[in-house]
Enzyme design. Structure first.
Site, PDB file in Angstrom:
ATOM      1  N   LYS A  38     -20.661   0.132  -9.182  1.00 24.03           N
ATOM      2  CA  LYS A  38     -20.573   1.825  -9.595  1.00 24.03           C
ATOM      3  C   LYS A  38     -19.538   1.375 -10.986  1.00 24.03           C
ATOM      4  O   LYS A  38     -19.802   1.943 -12.331  1.00 24.03           O
ATOM      5  CB  LYS A  38     -19.435   2.662  -9.079  1.00 24.03           C
ATOM      6  CG  LYS A  38     -20.396   3.309  -7.601  1.00 24.03           C
ATOM      7  CD  LYS A  38     -19.603   4.109  -7.075  1.00 24.03           C
ATOM      8  CE  LYS A  38     -20.236   4.285  -6.002  1.00 24.03           C
ATOM      9  NZ  LYS A  38     -20.804   3.599  -4.374  1.00 24.03           N
ATOM     10  N   SER A  45     -14.112  -5.404  -7.773  1.00 24.18           N
ATOM     11  CA  SER A  45     -14.088  -4.227  -8.719  1.00 24.18           C
ATOM     12  C   SER A  45     -15.845  -3.381  -7.734  1.00 24.18           C
ATOM     13  O   SER A  45     -15.773  -3.506  -6.305  1.00 24.18           O
ATOM     14  CB  SER A  45     -15.380  -4.607  -9.777  1.00 24.18           C
ATOM     15  OG  SER A  45     -15.190  -4.158 -10.525  1.00 24.18           O
ATOM     16  N   ASP A  87       1.007  -1.437   0.299  1.00 22.53           N
ATOM     17  CA  ASP A  87       0.187   0.117   0.005  1.00 22.53           C
ATOM     18  C   ASP A  87       0.742   1.779   0.246  1.00 22.53           C
ATOM     19  O   ASP A  87       2.188   1.160   0.202  1.00 22.53           O
ATOM     20  CB  ASP A  87      -0.976   0.173   1.009  1.00 22.53           C
ATOM     21  CG  ASP A  87      -1.974   1.346   0.805  1.00 22.53           C
ATOM     22  OD1 ASP A  87      -2.351   2.085   0.850  1.00 22.53           O
ATOM     23  OD2 ASP A  87      -3.400   0.216   0.674  1.00 22.53           O
ATOM     24  N   SER A  99       3.494   1.869  -4.678  1.00 22.31           N
ATOM     25  CA  SER A  99       2.533   2.480  -5.594  1.00 22.31           C
ATOM     26  C   SER A  99       2.559   1.272  -6.274  1.00 22.31           C
ATOM     27  O   SER A  99       3.606   0.922  -6.987  1.00 22.31           O
ATOM     28  CB  SER A  99       2.459   3.871  -6.424  1.00 22.31           C
ATOM     29  OG  SER A  99       1.330   3.935  -7.017  1.00 22.31           O
ATOM     30  N   VAL A 121     -20.575   6.952   4.107  1.00 22.55           N
ATOM     31  CA  VAL A 121     -21.482   7.592   4.335  1.00 22.55           C
ATOM     32  C   VAL A 121     -21.498   7.977   5.986  1.00 22.55           C
ATOM     33  O   VAL A 121     -21.930   8.848   7.068  1.00 22.55           O
ATOM     34  CB  VAL A 121     -22.660   7.395   4.239  1.00 22.55           C
ATOM     35  CG1 VAL A 121     -23.330   5.983   4.635  1.00 22.55           C
ATOM     36  CG2 VAL A 121     -23.892   8.635   4.324  1.00 22.55           C
ATOM     37  N   VAL A 158     -19.359  -0.850   1.689  1.00 25.98           N
ATOM     38  CA  VAL A 158     -19.502  -1.615   2.920  1.00 25.98           C
ATOM     39  C   VAL A 158     -19.155  -1.056   4.224  1.00 25.98           C
ATOM     40  O   VAL A 158     -19.077   0.618   3.771  1.00 25.98           O
ATOM     41  CB  VAL A 158     -17.457  -1.893   2.807  1.00 25.98           C
ATOM     42  CG1 VAL A 158     -18.251  -3.318   1.678  1.00 25.98           C
ATOM     43  CG2 VAL A 158     -17.071  -1.597   1.819  1.00 25.98           C
TER      44      VAL A 158
END
Length: 637
Positions: free
Chosen positions: A424, A421, A328, A356, A476, A469
Site C-alpha cells: 500500500k 513495509s 509491543d 510504545s 478478510v 498475509v
C-alpha cells in the site's frame, strides 16, 4: 436367519471375538483339513475303516498346530483387520504345524502305535494346503463382511494420489481400529493408470467432471495425498468442482513434512481451510545464511505481538540468538508471546517488554541496555479505515515511531535494520500507505547519508514490501468466517477488487532472507504469486462451510481503498536476486536532510489534530499519494 443377523450385528459392532475364540475356530479348521487329507489319502472305504484312528491322529495334529499358532500369535489379531502380514503368519504357522505332525507320525510308526493313524507326506501336504486356505478365507470373509456391515456407517471416500502417499494413506485407513471411511476409488493424473485397480479399487483418471463421477459413487470425502497437495492447490478447476459438488476435502501434511517411508496416521488428516486452496508457489530460502546471520546475535523485534511480529519471533528463535528483545504495546498478546517463548524456546534468553515505539526515552533505555545487533521493525498501525480517520496517529506511530527506532539503531551501532513495509506504500491512495512510504523514504535516505559519510554509523537499512498475509489480525478471511458463522450476509466492498495473499510463515521467511542478502538501502519486493478476486474467495469459503443461501453483499469501496494493490510504482523497476521470489525495487532517492525536515514538520502538524493539514503535508512529501473514496480527495484538485 434372525439368529445369524443378531450374531452378525454383535460381532460387527465395536466388539470382537476373544483370542481363544479365534484359536478354537482355527483348530476346527485344522481338524476338518485332517479329515480331507485322510479321505484323499485312504479313499472312501479306507476312511470309513480307519475313521477313529484318523480322528485320534487329527486330534494330535490339532494340538501340534495349536502350539504353532501360539508360537506365531496367529490368533492375537482381530480378524476383521487382517492384513497380508497376518496371512503370512498363518501360512508359516501351518507349515510348522504340519512338519511337526509328519515327524510325530514317523515316531509313532517307529514305535508301532497302530491305533492312531497319522497323515503321510501326501496327507500332510493336503492338510497344509487345505488348512492354510481355509484360515485365509476365514479372515478375508470376516474382513469383507465387516466392510459390508460397516459401510452404512463409514463415510465413502476417494483418494487423490496413487503413489506412495496415496497407498500409505489407504493402508492406514484399512488398518484403523474404528473405521470411519470406506475407500470407493482412487484418482490419478497419470494416463498410464487408466483401467487399473489399486488395493481392489478402481483408479479414475483426473479430468473435467471427475467430481460428478465421484458423486455418482456416493463419495462424501476426497482425501488428498501429501504428494499431491501442491498439484491439487494449483488445480483450481478441480477444487471448484469438488467444492460445488458438496464433497468434503481432507488434506494430509505437505510432502516436505512427510518422509515418504513412515505410515501416514489418521490423526494427520485435517479438513482444508481456504488458505490451503489459494494458489502459491513453494517458498525456498537459504536457511544456512539466515542461521549464520542470527545465531549468537542480539536481536530486537518491534511489534512482536502482532501477526507478523510473533511469527518473526518464532522463526528467529529457532536460530538460537544470544538474546531476543521483544517490544509491543499490546499487553495481552505480549503475555502470549512470553508463554510461547517459555514453552518452546526456554533455552533462548529473551525479554518481553510492553511499551510504545513512540516513547523515545524508554526506547533509548532499551537500546542502551540490550545493544541489539539486528532490528526487525514490524510495529505499525496497519488498518486502512482506522488510519484514514486518525492521520495524526498514523504519523506519530508509523512515521515518528519508525524514525525513533531507526535513529537509535544508528546511535547504538545496530548492524542491520529491517523494516517491514506494505504494498500500500506504492502509489498510495490512503493515509496508512502514505505513512509507510514516508517511513521507507526516511530509512533509505538515512542509509545513504551513512554511506556518504554525512551521518556517523554502521547500520544497513533494508526495507521489505509485501501484500496481505493470510490469518493476520483483521484480515478478510477471519472476518468472512465470522460472517458465514452468523448466517451472512458476507460483505465485499466491490465485485472487481483483487488482492495478493501470502502465508505469514512464508512472508517471514522472505523477510529473513531479504535481511540476509541486503547490503543497505534496498527496498525488497516479494513475488506474491497470483492475485485473488475477493468475491471468488468469499464464494469458495461459503461453499466450503456447507452453508446454504448465504448472500454476498457489495458495500462499496472503503475510504482510501483501491481495487488493485501494486507492489511497484509505475516509475519503478526491479532487479532480480538469487531468490526468484525476491526482487529489488529501484526507487527515487531522497536527501536525508530534506526527509528529516519533512518529518519534523509533519510531526508538529500532527499535534494540531487537523486531519486536512496533516494529510496535505503528507501529499507534499509523497506527490504520488492520490486519495480514493476519501474526504481527502479535495486536496488533490
Amino acid at each position: 436367519m434372525k439368529f445369524f443377523c443378531k450374531l452378525s450385528n454383535w460381532y460387527f459392532s465395536s466388539k470382537s471375538l476373544p483370542y481363544w475364540g479365534v484359536l478354537f475356530l482355527d483348530c476346527l479348521i485344522v481338524f476338518f483339513a485332517g479329515y480331507v487329507g485322510g479321505y484323499l489319502e485312504h479313499g472312501g472305504l479306507g476312511f470309513a475303516q480307519h475313521f477313529w484312528g484318523i480322528t485320534a491322529g487329527n486330534l494330535l495334529c490339532m494340538l501340534l498346530f495349536a502350539v504353532a499358532f501360539r508360537l506365531f500369535h496367529t490368533y492375537s489379531g482381530i480378524l476383521r483387520y487382517s492384513s497380508l502380514v497376518d496371512l503370512e503368519r498363518v501360512g508359516i504357522a501351518s507349515f510348522v504345524g504340519v512338519c511337526m505332525s509328519y515327524v510325530l507320525g514317523a515316531v509313532l510308526d517307529a514305535f508301532g502305535v497302530g491305533n492312531v493313524v497319522m497323515p503321510s507326506l501326501f496327507g500332510c501336504i493336503v492338510m497344509f494346503v487345505c488348512a492354510s486356505m481355509l484360515m485365509w478365507v476365514e479372515r478375508m470373509f470376516v474382513r469383507a463382511m465387516f466392510d459390508v456391515f460397516k459401510s452404512d456407517k463409514a463415510l465413502p471416500v476417494a483418494i487423490y494420489g496413487t503413489q506412495n502417499g496415496g497407498v500409505s494413506l489407504a493402508n492406514s485407513i484399512m488398518l484403523m481400529k474404528v473405521q470411519p471411511y470406506i475407500i470407493q476409488a482412487f484418482i490419478s493424473d497419470g494416463y498410464d493408470m487408466r483401467k487399473t485397480y489399486l488395493l481392489g479399487k478402481k483408479v479414475y483418471i483426473n479430468h473435467k467432471g471427475i467430481a460428478a463421477i465421484m458423486k455418482s459413487l456416493h463419495v462424501k470425502v476426497l482425501l488428498v495425498s501429501p504428494l499431491k497437495s501442491e498439484a491439487f492447490r494449483e488445480n483450481q478447476e478441480m477444487i471448484d468442482e469438488f467444492v460445488q459438488a458438496g464433497i468434503k476435502i481432507l488434506m494430509m501434511p505437505a510432502a516436505e513434512e512427510w518422509d515418504g517411508k513412515s505410515d501416514l496416521s489418521y490423526n494427520q488428516l485435517r479438513e482444508i481451510e481456504i488458505e490451503d486452496l489459494l494458489p502459491r508457489d513453494k517458498i525456498e530460502v537459504d536457511m544456512n545464511a539466515i542461521g549464520a546471520m542470527l545465531k549468537g546475535k542480539r536481536v530486537l523485534i518491534t511489534g512482536a505481538a502482532g501477526s507478523i511480529g510473533s511469527e518473526m519471533v518464532r522463526q528467529v528463535a529457532v536460530y538460537k540468538p544470544a538474546e531476543l528483545t521483544l517490544i509491543d504495546q499490546a499487553e495481552t498478546p505480549m503475555h502470549s508471546v512470553r508463554l510461547t517463548m517459555a514453552r518452546q524456546f526456554a533455552d533462548v534468553k529473551n525479554e518481553t517488554i510492553v511499551g510504545s515505539i513512540t516513547d523515545k526515552a524508554f526506547m533509548e533505555k532499551i537500546f542502551a541496555d540490550h545493544r541489539p545487533e539486528y532490528v526487525f521493525h514490524a510495529a505499525a498501525y496497519k488498518h486502512v479505515p482506522m488510519m484514514e480517520d486518525n492521520p495524526a496517529m498514523a504519523v506519530r506511530n508509523n512515521v515518528n515511531g519508525t524514525r525513533i527506532i531507526a535513529d537509535l539503531a544508528v546511535k547504538y551501532g545496530t548492524k542491520k535494520f529491517v523494516m517491514i513495509s506494505t504494498d500500500k506504500a506504492v502509489n498510495p491512495t490512503n493515509v496508512m500507505g502514505c505513512s509507510k512510504r514516508i517511513c521507507e523514504i526516511y530509512c533509505q535516505s538515512l542509509n545513504k547519508a551513512i554511506v556518504d559519510g554525512r551521518v556517523k554509523g554502521v547500520t544497513q537499512f533494508v526495507t521489505t514490501r509485501f501484500g496481505n498475509v493470510l490469518g493476520s489480525n483483521g484480515s478478510v478471511i477471519p472476518i468472512f468466517k465470522e460472517l458465514i458463522r452468523k448466517g451472512g450476509p458476507v460483505t465485499v466492498t466491490h465485485p472487481d477488487i483483487i488482492r495478493y495473499f501470502m502465508l505469514i510463515p512464508e512472508a517471514c521467511k522472505l523477510v529473513l532472507e531479504a535481511g540476509t542478502m541486503g547490503k543497505g538501502g534496498e527496498i525488497f519486493v516479494f513475488d506474491m504469486g497470483k492475485p485473488v478476486k475477493i468475491v471468488d474467495l468469499a464464494r469458495r469459503m461459503i461453499s466450503l462451510s456447507g452453508a446454504k443461501n448465504i448472500e454476498i453483499k457489495f458495500t462499496g469501496l472503503r475510504e482510501g481503498e483501491k481495487l488493485y494493490e501494486e507492489l511497484l510504482s509505475t516509475k519503478e523497476n526491479t532487479i532480480p536476486t538469487q531468490n526468484r521470489k525476491i526482487m529489488v525495487a529501484k526507487v527515487r532517492e531522497y536527501d536525508y536532510e530534506e526527509a528529516k525536515k519533512n518529518e519534523d514538520e509533519l510531526l508538529q502538524i500532527s499535534y494540531t489534530h487537523d486531519d486536512m493539514a496533516i494529510v496535505k503535508k503528507m501529499k507534499e512529501i509523497v506527490p504520488e499519494y492520490k486519495s480514493q473514496v476519501s474526504k481527502y480527495q479535495v486536496l488533490d484538485k
